[in-house]
Design a protein around this motif. Structure first.
Motif, short mmCIF file in Angstrom:
data_model
loop_
_atom_site.label_atom_id
_atom_site.label_comp_id
_atom_site.label_asym_id
_atom_site.label_seq_id
_atom_site.Cartn_x
_atom_site.Cartn_y
_atom_site.Cartn_z
N ALA A 57 -1.95 -0.38 11.21
CA ALA A 57 -0.54 0.00 11.39
C ALA A 57 -0.17 -0.02 12.87
O ALA A 57 0.92 -0.47 13.24
CB ALA A 57 -0.29 1.39 10.79
N ALA A 58 -1.07 0.45 13.73
CA ALA A 58 -0.79 0.46 15.17
C ALA A 58 -0.66 -0.95 15.73
O ALA A 58 0.20 -1.23 16.56
CB ALA A 58 -1.90 1.22 15.90
N HIS A 59 -1.51 -1.87 15.25
CA HIS A 59 -1.44 -3.26 15.72
C HIS A 59 -0.12 -3.89 15.30
O HIS A 59 0.44 -4.72 16.03
CB HIS A 59 -2.62 -4.07 15.18
N GLU A 60 0.40 -3.52 14.14
CA GLU A 60 1.68 -4.07 13.69
C GLU A 60 2.85 -3.47 14.45
O GLU A 60 3.83 -4.16 14.73
CB GLU A 60 1.87 -3.80 12.19
N ALA A 61 2.76 -2.19 14.76
CA ALA A 61 3.91 -1.48 15.31
C ALA A 61 4.03 -1.56 16.83
O ALA A 61 5.13 -1.45 17.36
CB ALA A 61 3.84 -0.01 14.89
N LEU A 62 2.91 -1.74 17.53
CA LEU A 62 2.93 -1.63 18.98
C LEU A 62 2.49 -2.92 19.65
O LEU A 62 1.49 -3.51 19.27
CB LEU A 62 1.99 -0.50 19.43
N PRO A 63 3.22 -3.35 20.68
CA PRO A 63 2.84 -4.57 21.39
C PRO A 63 1.56 -4.36 22.19
O PRO A 63 1.19 -3.23 22.52
CB PRO A 63 4.03 -4.82 22.32
N GLU A 64 0.93 -5.46 22.53
CA GLU A 64 -0.31 -5.39 23.31
C GLU A 64 -0.04 -5.02 24.76
O GLU A 64 -0.85 -4.37 25.41
CB GLU A 64 -1.07 -6.71 23.23
N THR A 99 0.84 -1.19 0.00
CA THR A 99 0.00 0.00 0.00
C THR A 99 0.87 1.24 0.00
O THR A 99 1.80 1.37 0.80
CB THR A 99 -0.92 0.02 1.24
N ASP A 100 0.58 2.15 -0.89
CA ASP A 100 1.29 3.42 -0.95
C ASP A 100 0.65 4.35 0.09
O ASP A 100 -0.50 4.74 -0.05
CB ASP A 100 1.16 4.01 -2.35
N PRO A 101 1.39 4.70 1.15
CA PRO A 101 0.80 5.53 2.20
C PRO A 101 0.68 7.01 1.83
O PRO A 101 0.05 7.78 2.55
CB PRO A 101 1.75 5.34 3.38
N ARG A 102 1.26 7.42 0.70
CA ARG A 102 1.26 8.85 0.36
C ARG A 102 -0.13 9.44 0.18
O ARG A 102 -0.42 10.51 0.74
CB ARG A 102 2.15 9.10 -0.86
N PRO A 103 -1.04 8.78 -0.57
CA PRO A 103 -2.39 9.37 -0.66
C PRO A 103 -3.10 9.41 0.69
O PRO A 103 -3.83 10.36 0.98
CB PRO A 103 -3.12 8.44 -1.64
N SER A 131 3.90 5.37 6.78
CA SER A 131 2.71 4.69 7.33
C SER A 131 2.57 4.99 8.82
O SER A 131 1.46 5.22 9.32
CB SER A 131 2.80 3.18 7.10
N ALA A 132 3.69 4.99 9.54
CA ALA A 132 3.65 5.31 10.97
C ALA A 132 3.19 6.74 11.19
O ALA A 132 2.45 7.03 12.15
CB ALA A 132 5.02 5.09 11.59
N ALA A 137 -8.78 5.84 9.72
CA ALA A 137 -8.70 5.18 11.03
C ALA A 137 -8.46 3.69 10.88
O ALA A 137 -7.68 3.11 11.66
CB ALA A 137 -9.98 5.44 11.82
N GLU A 138 -9.10 3.05 9.91
CA GLU A 138 -8.89 1.61 9.69
C GLU A 138 -7.44 1.32 9.33
O GLU A 138 -6.82 0.39 9.86
CB GLU A 138 -9.83 1.08 8.61
#
Length: 196
Positions: free
Chosen positions: A153-160, A6-10, A119-120, A147-148
């Motif tokens: 991205a948040a689920h991938e980047a941050l631990p639970e 996915t291209d995060p630029r748009p 993306s972050a 938001a989706e």
């Protein structure tokens, strides 16, 4: 899970446009209001948003994101919308080239591919847009697709669990029936301010 192609630029452009529209609604009397990001009132959150946007612009230009200030302290109280618009336009220009997606860039948490860094920062501005929206009384609906993407991205980047050394608290339960923004906020350790 975010799609690695996915291209995060748009998405980043849309997220900054949404944030800019929201910042335009901030009145001088809003600046001392609390936000769900408990370290910041509205004025400090705006400083963080402008500073973070300047930082990602610098990263997109090939600079070292670890050396950029995290907050903008040089913005007069009535110039937040202009300061943010200048910063976001600079950032969008800095990330326009396809080469930025595959380049290794230096951000505060290390060296990563440009696509992952941007993306972050989509997640960052979307989360802070929600914070600001909550603080100023939710003046308009926010873009659910942003938001989706940010939630994935948040689920991938941050631990639970505990997040020592990271700028986000441990997750809290999302309110029943929460939309994507509510779930994102909960994953980032935030709770709504309780306004209707």
């Amino acid at each position: 899970m975010t799609n690695p192609t996915t291209d995060p630029r748009p998405l980043y452009r849309r997220a900054t446009e949404q944030a800019a529209a929201l910042i335009e609604t901030v009145r001088p009397e809003d600046l001392t209001r609390p936000t769900p990001c408990t370290a910041y009132d509205v004025r400090a959150l705006l400083g963080h948003i402008v500073g973070g946007t300047r930082r990602i612009a610098l990263v997109g230009e090939g600079g070292d994101g670890q050396s950029a200030p995290l907050s903008a302290s040089d913005v007069p109280g009535d110039r937040w919308a202009q300061a943010y618009d200048e910063a976001r336009q600079r950032a969008v220009r800095a990330w326009a080239g396809d080469d930025r997606m595959t380049a290794t860039v230096r951000v505060p948490w290390g060296e990563i591919p440009g696509r992952a860094a941007l993306s972050a920062y989509v997640m960052e501005i979307v989360a802070h847009t929600w914070d600001l929206s909550e603080a100023v009384g939710r003046p308009f609906p926010l873009d659910a697709e942003l938001a989706e993407f940010s939630l994935a991205a948040a689920h991938e980047a941050l631990p639970e669990g505990p997040r020592e050394g990271r700028p986000f608290d441990a997750p809290v339960p999302a309110p029943e029936g929460a939309d994507a923004y509510g779930r994102l906020a909960a994953w980032l350790g935030r709770q709504p301010l309780g306004r209707s």
